[in-house]
Design a protein around this motif. Structure first.
Motif, PDB file in Angstrom:
ATOM      1  N   SER A   1     -15.757   4.731  -5.275  1.00  0.00           N
ATOM      2  CA  SER A   1     -15.525   3.303  -5.485  1.00  0.00           C
ATOM      3  C   SER A   1     -14.234   2.872  -4.796  1.00  0.00           C
ATOM      4  O   SER A   1     -13.222   3.574  -4.877  1.00  0.00           O
ATOM      5  CB  SER A   1     -15.412   3.006  -6.984  1.00  0.00           C
ATOM      6  N   GLU A   2     -14.279   1.724  -4.143  1.00  0.00           N
ATOM      7  CA  GLU A   2     -13.069   1.159  -3.573  1.00  0.00           C
ATOM      8  C   GLU A   2     -12.112   0.858  -4.719  1.00  0.00           C
ATOM      9  O   GLU A   2     -12.520   0.359  -5.765  1.00  0.00           O
ATOM     10  CB  GLU A   2     -13.378  -0.123  -2.797  1.00  0.00           C
ATOM     11  N   SER A   3     -10.831   1.159  -4.516  1.00  0.00           N
ATOM     12  CA  SER A   3      -9.859   1.017  -5.593  1.00  0.00           C
ATOM     13  C   SER A   3      -8.553   0.496  -5.033  1.00  0.00           C
ATOM     14  O   SER A   3      -8.069   0.977  -3.999  1.00  0.00           O
ATOM     15  CB  SER A   3      -9.660   2.383  -6.263  1.00  0.00           C
ATOM     16  N   ILE A   4      -7.967  -0.514  -5.712  1.00  0.00           N
ATOM     17  CA  ILE A   4      -6.737  -1.150  -5.218  1.00  0.00           C
ATOM     18  C   ILE A   4      -5.686  -1.243  -6.321  1.00  0.00           C
ATOM     19  O   ILE A   4      -5.996  -1.212  -7.503  1.00  0.00           O
ATOM     20  CB  ILE A   4      -7.007  -2.569  -4.653  1.00  0.00           C
ATOM     21  N   ASP A   5      -4.453  -1.373  -5.884  1.00  0.00           N
ATOM     22  CA  ASP A   5      -3.342  -1.633  -6.789  1.00  0.00           C
ATOM     23  C   ASP A   5      -2.425  -2.630  -6.096  1.00  0.00           C
ATOM     24  O   ASP A   5      -2.341  -2.673  -4.871  1.00  0.00           O
ATOM     25  CB  ASP A   5      -2.596  -0.325  -7.097  1.00  0.00           C
ATOM     26  N   ASN A   6      -1.751  -3.437  -6.866  1.00  0.00           N
ATOM     27  CA  ASN A   6      -0.745  -4.389  -6.370  1.00  0.00           C
ATOM     28  C   ASN A   6      -1.260  -5.265  -5.232  1.00  0.00           C
ATOM     29  O   ASN A   6      -0.751  -5.219  -4.119  1.00  0.00           O
ATOM     30  CB  ASN A   6       0.519  -3.650  -5.920  1.00  0.00           C
ATOM     31  N   LEU A   7      -2.254  -6.076  -5.529  1.00  0.00           N
ATOM     32  CA  LEU A   7      -2.744  -7.063  -4.567  1.00  0.00           C
ATOM     33  C   LEU A   7      -1.621  -8.049  -4.269  1.00  0.00           C
ATOM     34  O   LEU A   7      -1.022  -8.619  -5.186  1.00  0.00           O
ATOM     35  CB  LEU A   7      -3.959  -7.798  -5.142  1.00  0.00           C
ATOM     36  N   ILE A   8      -1.330  -8.240  -2.994  1.00  0.00           N
ATOM     37  CA  ILE A   8      -0.258  -9.148  -2.560  1.00  0.00           C
ATOM     38  C   ILE A   8      -0.894 -10.203  -1.667  1.00  0.00           C
ATOM     39  O   ILE A   8      -1.656  -9.868  -0.750  1.00  0.00           O
ATOM     40  CB  ILE A   8       0.821  -8.370  -1.785  1.00  0.00           C
ATOM     41  N   PHE A   9      -0.588 -11.483  -1.902  1.00  0.00           N
ATOM     42  CA  PHE A   9      -1.139 -12.539  -1.053  1.00  0.00           C
ATOM     43  C   PHE A   9      -0.210 -13.737  -1.077  1.00  0.00           C
ATOM     44  O   PHE A   9       0.600 -13.905  -1.985  1.00  0.00           O
ATOM     45  CB  PHE A   9      -2.551 -12.927  -1.494  1.00  0.00           C
ATOM     46  N   GLY A  10      -0.317 -14.543  -0.033  1.00  0.00           N
ATOM     47  CA  GLY A  10       0.524 -15.725   0.047  1.00  0.00           C
ATOM     48  C   GLY A  10      -0.078 -16.782   0.939  1.00  0.00           C
ATOM     49  O   GLY A  10      -0.911 -16.491   1.804  1.00  0.00           O
ATOM     50  N   PRO A  11       0.353 -18.018   0.746  1.00  0.00           N
ATOM     51  CA  PRO A  11      -0.185 -19.143   1.510  1.00  0.00           C
ATOM     52  C   PRO A  11       0.331 -19.157   2.939  1.00  0.00           C
ATOM     53  O   PRO A  11       1.174 -18.353   3.330  1.00  0.00           O
ATOM     54  CB  PRO A  11       0.309 -20.355   0.727  1.00  0.00           C
ATOM     55  N   PHE A  12      -0.171 -20.100   3.682  1.00  0.00           N
ATOM     56  CA  PHE A  12       0.149 -20.231   5.103  1.00  0.00           C
ATOM     57  C   PHE A  12       1.647 -20.185   5.372  1.00  0.00           C
ATOM     58  O   PHE A  12       2.440 -20.829   4.713  1.00  0.00           O
ATOM     59  CB  PHE A  12      -0.406 -21.559   5.635  1.00  0.00           C
ATOM     60  N   ALA A  13       1.995 -19.381   6.358  1.00  0.00           N
ATOM     61  CA  ALA A  13       3.354 -19.321   6.891  1.00  0.00           C
ATOM     62  C   ALA A  13       3.203 -19.059   8.378  1.00  0.00           C
ATOM     63  O   ALA A  13       2.411 -18.206   8.777  1.00  0.00           O
ATOM     64  CB  ALA A  13       4.156 -18.208   6.220  1.00  0.00           C
ATOM     65  N   PRO A  14       3.915 -19.793   9.220  1.00  0.00           N
ATOM     66  CA  PRO A  14       3.754 -19.593  10.669  1.00  0.00           C
ATOM     67  C   PRO A  14       3.970 -18.135  11.061  1.00  0.00           C
ATOM     68  O   PRO A  14       4.904 -17.485  10.617  1.00  0.00           O
ATOM     69  CB  PRO A  14       4.834 -20.484  11.276  1.00  0.00           C
ATOM     70  N   ALA A  15       3.065 -17.650  11.885  1.00  0.00           N
ATOM     71  CA  ALA A  15       3.159 -16.276  12.401  1.00  0.00           C
ATOM     72  C   ALA A  15       2.373 -16.227  13.705  1.00  0.00           C
ATOM     73  O   ALA A  15       1.583 -17.114  13.992  1.00  0.00           O
ATOM     74  CB  ALA A  15       2.575 -15.295  11.393  1.00  0.00           C
ATOM     75  N   ASN A  16       2.603 -15.221  14.492  1.00  0.00           N
ATOM     76  CA  ASN A  16       1.867 -15.127  15.747  1.00  0.00           C
ATOM     77  C   ASN A  16       1.279 -13.751  16.001  1.00  0.00           C
ATOM     78  O   ASN A  16       0.915 -13.434  17.111  1.00  0.00           O
ATOM     79  CB  ASN A  16       2.756 -15.540  16.920  1.00  0.00           C
ATOM     80  N   ASN A  17       1.200 -12.928  14.956  1.00  0.00           N
ATOM     81  CA  ASN A  17       0.599 -11.616  15.171  1.00  0.00           C
ATOM     82  C   ASN A  17       0.044 -11.048  13.877  1.00  0.00           C
ATOM     83  O   ASN A  17       0.293 -11.566  12.801  1.00  0.00           O
ATOM     84  CB  ASN A  17       1.615 -10.649  15.784  1.00  0.00           C
TER      85      ASN A  17
END
Length: 167
Positions: free
Chosen positions: A129-145
């Motif tokens: 089974s796929e297993s994750i810990d500490n999901l991290i996410f955030g809204p739009f922030a300018p980036a180029n890569n």
């Protein structure tokens, strides 16, 4: 689980759903930050083989990452983390071999335009089974890569043995 407080949902279908696994001291797969991990649990008669672990965001994100684990057994597993936009089109993905037994490897994706609406983690034909810990996410922030990194002690250094595909 977290729709009201965090704006994300773990998809529940006829084949799988997310569960919280609080571990066992004798289990070789340990969390990054104890005590719990989220695991893609197959619903009988389905198995975890070729059934990815999807996570849906209420608002589009520019970056998403997770610590992955549960790679014990066999000759190693390949993990594939894919980001999708609202229309269901793949934006980018990253692959890692091998999946660690404990949740010790971070996989992350960035979309410079902040279009990540959904991600899915897939271990392919493996029964694990796929297993994750500490999901991290955030809204739009300018980036180029797109940067794939692996946490090593206090630094985030470029990950080895990964492949990034921009779709």
């Amino acid at each position: 689980f977290y729709a009201n407080s965090h704006g994300l949902r773990f998809e529940k279908s006829t084949t799988n759903h997310a569960i919280i696994y609080d571990g066992d001291p004798n289990d070789p797969s340990q969390p990054y930050s104890a005590p719990n991990v989220a695991t893609n649990s197959a619903i009988f008669p389905a198995t975890s083989a070729n059934v990815p672990f999807p996570i849906i965001f209420d608002r589009d994100q520019s970056h998403v990452g997770v610590w992955i684990g549960n790679g014990e057994g066999g000759d190693g597993l390949t993990a594939r983390l894919t980001a999708y936009n609202r229309e269901g089109n793949a934006l980018c993905d990253v692959r890692l071999f091998p999946v660690p037994v404990s949740h010790t490897t971070f996989l992350g994706l960035t979309d410079a335009y902040g279009r990540i609406a959904r991600i899915q983690l897939d271990y392919g034909p493996a029964a694990n089974s796929e297993s994750i810990d500490n999901l991290i996410f955030g809204p739009f922030a300018p980036a180029n890569n797109i940067r794939v990194c692996q946490q090593i002690q206090t630094a985030c250094v470029p990950a080895t043995n990964v492949e990034v595909n921009i779709l």
